[in-house]
Design an enzyme around this catalytic site. Structure first.
Site, PDB file in Angstrom:
ATOM      1  N   GLY A  46      75.910  24.107 -25.320  1.00 39.77           N
ATOM      2  CA  GLY A  46      74.521  24.494 -25.825  1.00 39.77           C
ATOM      3  C   GLY A  46      74.241  22.935 -25.180  1.00 39.77           C
ATOM      4  O   GLY A  46      72.824  22.911 -25.050  1.00 39.77           O
ATOM      5  N   GLU A  49      71.122  28.370 -29.949  1.00 37.48           N
ATOM      6  CA  GLU A  49      72.069  28.919 -31.030  1.00 37.48           C
ATOM      7  C   GLU A  49      73.374  28.697 -30.956  1.00 37.48           C
ATOM      8  O   GLU A  49      74.120  29.365 -29.992  1.00 37.48           O
ATOM      9  CB  GLU A  49      71.920  30.353 -31.475  1.00 37.48           C
ATOM     10  CG  GLU A  49      70.461  30.603 -32.321  1.00 37.48           C
ATOM     11  CD  GLU A  49      70.310  29.809 -33.379  1.00 37.48           C
ATOM     12  OE1 GLU A  49      71.227  29.463 -34.189  1.00 37.48           O
ATOM     13  OE2 GLU A  49      69.024  29.594 -33.768  1.00 37.48           O
ATOM     14  N   CYS A  77      79.905  33.532 -35.298  1.00 37.52           N
ATOM     15  CA  CYS A  77      79.279  32.375 -35.344  1.00 37.52           C
ATOM     16  C   CYS A  77      79.281  32.052 -36.808  1.00 37.52           C
ATOM     17  O   CYS A  77      79.080  30.900 -37.449  1.00 37.52           O
ATOM     18  CB  CYS A  77      78.118  32.009 -34.779  1.00 37.52           C
ATOM     19  SG  CYS A  77      76.834  33.215 -34.886  1.00 37.52           S
ATOM     20  N   GLY A 108      75.862  30.304 -27.744  1.00 37.66           N
ATOM     21  CA  GLY A 108      77.271  30.130 -27.401  1.00 37.66           C
ATOM     22  C   GLY A 108      77.617  28.674 -28.296  1.00 37.66           C
ATOM     23  O   GLY A 108      77.288  28.500 -29.126  1.00 37.66           O
ATOM     24  N   SER A 109      78.627  28.192 -27.555  1.00 35.50           N
ATOM     25  CA  SER A 109      79.650  27.124 -28.209  1.00 35.50           C
ATOM     26  C   SER A 109      78.310  25.658 -28.184  1.00 35.50           C
ATOM     27  O   SER A 109      77.360  25.873 -27.280  1.00 35.50           O
ATOM     28  CB  SER A 109      80.583  26.484 -27.519  1.00 35.50           C
ATOM     29  OG  SER A 109      80.334  26.216 -26.174  1.00 35.50           O
TER      30      SER A 109
HETATM   31  P1  NAD Z   1      80.382  29.374 -24.576  1.00 35.75           P
HETATM   32  O1  NAD Z   1      79.555  28.200 -24.876  1.00 35.75           O
HETATM   33  O2  NAD Z   1      81.923  29.231 -23.771  1.00 35.75           O
HETATM   34  O3  NAD Z   1      79.498  30.520 -23.385  1.00 35.75           O
HETATM   35  C1  NAD Z   1      78.509  30.815 -23.702  1.00 35.75           C
HETATM   36  C2  NAD Z   1      77.663  31.139 -22.172  1.00 35.75           C
HETATM   37  O4  NAD Z   1      77.456  30.192 -21.455  1.00 35.75           O
HETATM   38  C3  NAD Z   1      78.459  32.213 -21.376  1.00 35.75           C
HETATM   39  O5  NAD Z   1      77.627  32.962 -20.759  1.00 35.75           O
HETATM   40  C4  NAD Z   1      79.015  31.336 -20.541  1.00 35.75           C
HETATM   41  O6  NAD Z   1      79.462  31.698 -19.201  1.00 35.75           O
HETATM   42  C5  NAD Z   1      77.919  29.925 -20.398  1.00 35.75           C
HETATM   43  N1  NAD Z   1      78.317  28.726 -19.855  1.00 35.75           N
HETATM   44  C6  NAD Z   1      79.476  28.302 -19.715  1.00 35.75           C
HETATM   45  N2  NAD Z   1      79.339  27.145 -19.488  1.00 35.75           N
HETATM   46  C7  NAD Z   1      78.063  26.536 -18.834  1.00 35.75           C
HETATM   47  C8  NAD Z   1      77.169  25.561 -18.353  1.00 35.75           C
HETATM   48  N3  NAD Z   1      77.773  24.490 -17.947  1.00 35.75           N
HETATM   49  N4  NAD Z   1      75.847  25.957 -18.213  1.00 35.75           N
HETATM   50  C9  NAD Z   1      75.280  27.083 -18.644  1.00 35.75           C
HETATM   51  N5  NAD Z   1      75.936  28.180 -18.923  1.00 35.75           N
HETATM   52  C10 NAD Z   1      77.321  27.897 -19.144  1.00 35.75           C
HETATM   53  O7  NAD Z   1      80.497  30.309 -25.742  1.00 35.75           O
HETATM   54  P2  NAD Z   1      81.548  31.758 -25.896  1.00 35.75           P
HETATM   55  O8  NAD Z   1      82.770  31.295 -25.905  1.00 35.75           O
HETATM   56  O9  NAD Z   1      81.109  32.662 -25.043  1.00 35.75           O
HETATM   57  O10 NAD Z   1      80.866  32.123 -27.470  1.00 35.75           O
HETATM   58  C11 NAD Z   1      81.355  31.637 -28.540  1.00 35.75           C
HETATM   59  C12 NAD Z   1      80.629  30.625 -29.079  1.00 35.75           C
HETATM   60  O11 NAD Z   1      79.212  31.070 -29.304  1.00 35.75           O
HETATM   61  C13 NAD Z   1      81.039  29.980 -30.292  1.00 35.75           C
HETATM   62  O12 NAD Z   1      80.847  28.662 -30.622  1.00 35.75           O
HETATM   63  C14 NAD Z   1      79.854  30.866 -31.428  1.00 35.75           C
HETATM   64  O13 NAD Z   1      79.953  30.042 -32.659  1.00 35.75           O
HETATM   65  C15 NAD Z   1      78.737  30.665 -30.732  1.00 35.75           C
HETATM   66  N6  NAD Z   1      77.958  31.693 -31.056  1.00 35.75           N
HETATM   67  C16 NAD Z   1      76.726  31.486 -31.864  1.00 35.75           C
HETATM   68  C17 NAD Z   1      76.000  32.294 -32.147  1.00 35.75           C
HETATM   69  C18 NAD Z   1      74.701  31.873 -32.901  1.00 35.75           C
HETATM   70  O14 NAD Z   1      73.706  32.603 -32.894  1.00 35.75           O
HETATM   71  N7  NAD Z   1      74.711  30.694 -33.602  1.00 35.75           N
HETATM   72  C19 NAD Z   1      76.255  33.961 -32.222  1.00 35.75           C
HETATM   73  C20 NAD Z   1      77.226  33.959 -31.502  1.00 35.75           C
HETATM   74  C21 NAD Z   1      78.222  33.090 -30.821  1.00 35.75           C
END
Ligand code: NAD
Length: 474
Positions: free
Chosen positions: A228, A245, A279, A223-224
């Site tokens: 992360g 990641e 990403c 995720g972001s």
């Molecule tokens: P996000 O960080 O908003 O959410 C990711 C996940 O984390 C979701 O399931 C969300 O509900 C959960 N989450 C949110 N707050 C949390 C907390 N406090 N504790 C635990 N879990 C929590 O990301 P997004 O908007 O869903 O995805 C987009 C992001 O993901 C972009 O930054 C992108 O670059 C990244 N991404 C990275 C990769 C990689 O492999 N490097 C691949 C795909 C996406």
């Protein structure tokens, strides 16, 4: 179209709960695709208990391999309906979405093979008569938290290796892809695994926080960067292992000797396909001054030809962003560039784009200090930076705190070889778009983009197993 009322999936049973969130079709905001409950700490606790109870039943490698192959076959058979559901729920174009389901199917097949290839090592001891055996054993119960932008493939590349190596899983998908997650869970539930081998708890950040606080042996997050960081702190503070990641601000260098048509194709693919929500998307285009004008002209031509529209139409190349919130975040990113006097050289249909659509935007005079050059915007927005020669280009590419992937277009073997070793990125692409990776090779970044061992391919073994060393005297 009907609205789906979703339930958690714990210990082999659906557990309905009151919905607290609605996921709307980002191309038609009046259409509610799913109503989503938020898992409580008790739901998560029950899911972890169910996963622990399933572990002994996961000890047979052949049963695991068979189940992984069955999931792969079932996903392949359902690529059309799952692809349409992804398009409806997340706005990903249906062609990309069906391709993603096929990728997920192949990931399960790959790890079905890996389950039968778990090998150990035997060393000659420094002590006569003693044997030293190394084995790679299951970690135990692993948590997975996933984003919405690859709502089937990313869960697949966490759940499949976990099962292959004998772990049980508690998975929290993104709140923006819960209907797709429920469909994947249905497929997994039909594969003959022990009840509780894979559990799914739904919800947003609250459910994610509950999972990070639960007694898991390991947690794999995608995720972001901001989320992360929080996840990693919570999980490692408990002494559990964590893999994260995260985002990227990926650069693509175009040198004076590059094939400019191929480079322009790669720019448009990397920056605008998937509406820039990968990403591995390209947000920084680093161009040698000698080819700046012809490259920008070629990119502009291709941007004007992009087919932007309904993601469920197979002819569409660029769909909407996932949500109104994401649209406003991307518009803020564009406004931050305007506030520094940057003007888009190309933009699609104009600011009147409806629903969650944002027109692809290209800035042709970006500075390395601009916000778009330093922070992930996660939308169809890219900027061009002009440099003189390869060394300056590489220095510019490396001048960010992220390091997921980076690309180089050149005909110079010398520069290509140098780039592979000196670009500070986890994945280096030569004469290819920054986005687009194989599913059987290690995946991950450097610097703020990644934490912990690599995902995918055989590299996944490191995270999903514990290494045990046994010494034996006669
Ligand atoms: P996000 O960080 O908003 O959410 C990711 C996940 O984390 C979701 O399931 C969300 O509900 C959960 N989450 C949110 N707050 C949390 C907390 N406090 N504790 C635990 N879990 C929590 O990301 P997004 O908007 O869903 O995805 C987009 C992001 O993901 C972009 O930054 C992108 O670059 C990244 N991404 C990275 C990769 C990689 O492999 N490097 C691949 C795909 C996406």
């Amino acid at each position: 179209m009907s609205t789906l009322d979703l339930a958690h999936h714990i210990g082999g049973h659906a557990r309905p709960a009151s919905p607290v969130l609605e996921q709307r079709n980002p191309a038609r905001l009046d259409e509610v695709v799913a109503r989503v409950p938020e898992a409580t700490a008790d739901d998560v606790g029950d899911a972890v208990a169910a996963a622990n109870a399933a572990l002994p039943g996961l000890s047979g490698v052949e049963a695991r391999a068979d189940a992984l192959h069955a999931i792969g076959e079932a996903l392949m058979a359902r690529r059309s309906d799952l692809g349409l559901l992804i398009a409806r729920e997340t706005g990903k174009t249906v062609v990309d979405a069906q391709g993603e389901v096929m990728r997920a199917a192949r990931l399960f097949r790959f790890f079905g093979g890996e389950a039968l290839r778990i090998v150990g090592e035997r060393y000659a001891s420094v002590r006569p008569g003693v044997t030293v055996e190394v084995s790679y054993d299951p970690v135990g119960v692993v948590g997975a938290i996933t984003p919405w932008n690859f709502p089937v493939a990313i869960p697949a590349w966490k759940i499949a290796p976990a099962l292959a190596y004998g772990d049980a899983v508690v998975w929290k998908p993104s709140e923006h892809a819960s209907a797709v997650a429920a469909a994947l869970m249905e497929v997994i539930a039909g594969a003959g695994l022990p009840a509780g081998a894979v559990n799914m708890v739904l919800g947003a950040g609250g459910a994610g926080r509950a999972l990070c606080a639960a007694p898991l042996e390991a947690l794999s997050f995608t995720g972001s960067e901001a989320t992360g960081r929080v996840v990693r702190e919570a999980v490692t503070a408990r002494g559990a292992r964590c893999q994260a990641e995260m985002g990227g601000v990926n650069g693509l260098i175009v040198l004076a000797d590059a094939d400019l048509d191929a480079a322009a194709e790669a720019v448009v693919n990397g920056a605008y396909f998937a509406a820039g929500q990968r990403c591995t998307a390209t947000s920084r285009i680093i161009v040698d001054r000698q080819v700046f004008a012809p490259l920008v002209a070629r990119v502009g031509e291709r941007m004007r030809a992009l087919r932007i529209g309904d993601p469920s139409d197979p002819a569409t190349q660029v769909g909407p962003l996932v949500s109104a919130r994401q649209k406003s975040a991307v518009q803020d990113g564009i406004a931050a560039m305007a506030a520094r006097g940057r003007r888009p050289v190309e933009a699609g249909r104009g600011a009147a784009a409806p629903e969650c659509f944002v027109d692809p935007v290209l800035f042709d005079s970006m500075s390395p200090d601009d916000p778009l050059a330093q922070e992930e915007v996660f939308g169809p927005v890219a900027g061009v930076m002009v440099v003189d020669g390869y060394e300056a280009a590489l220095e510019t590419l490396n001048r960010v705190r992220f390091g997921l992937c980076g690309g180089l277009f050149t005909r110079s073997l010398k520069h290509a070889e140098h780039f592979k070793r000196h670009a500070r990125v986890g994945m280096a692409m030569i004469n290819l778009p920054t986005a687009g990776v194989d599913y059987h090779a290690p995946f991950g970044g450097m610097k703020a983009s990644s934490y912990g061992p690599r995902e995918q391919g055989r590299a996944a073994r490191e995270f999903f197993t514990v290494t045990r060393t046994a010494y034996q005297a006669p």
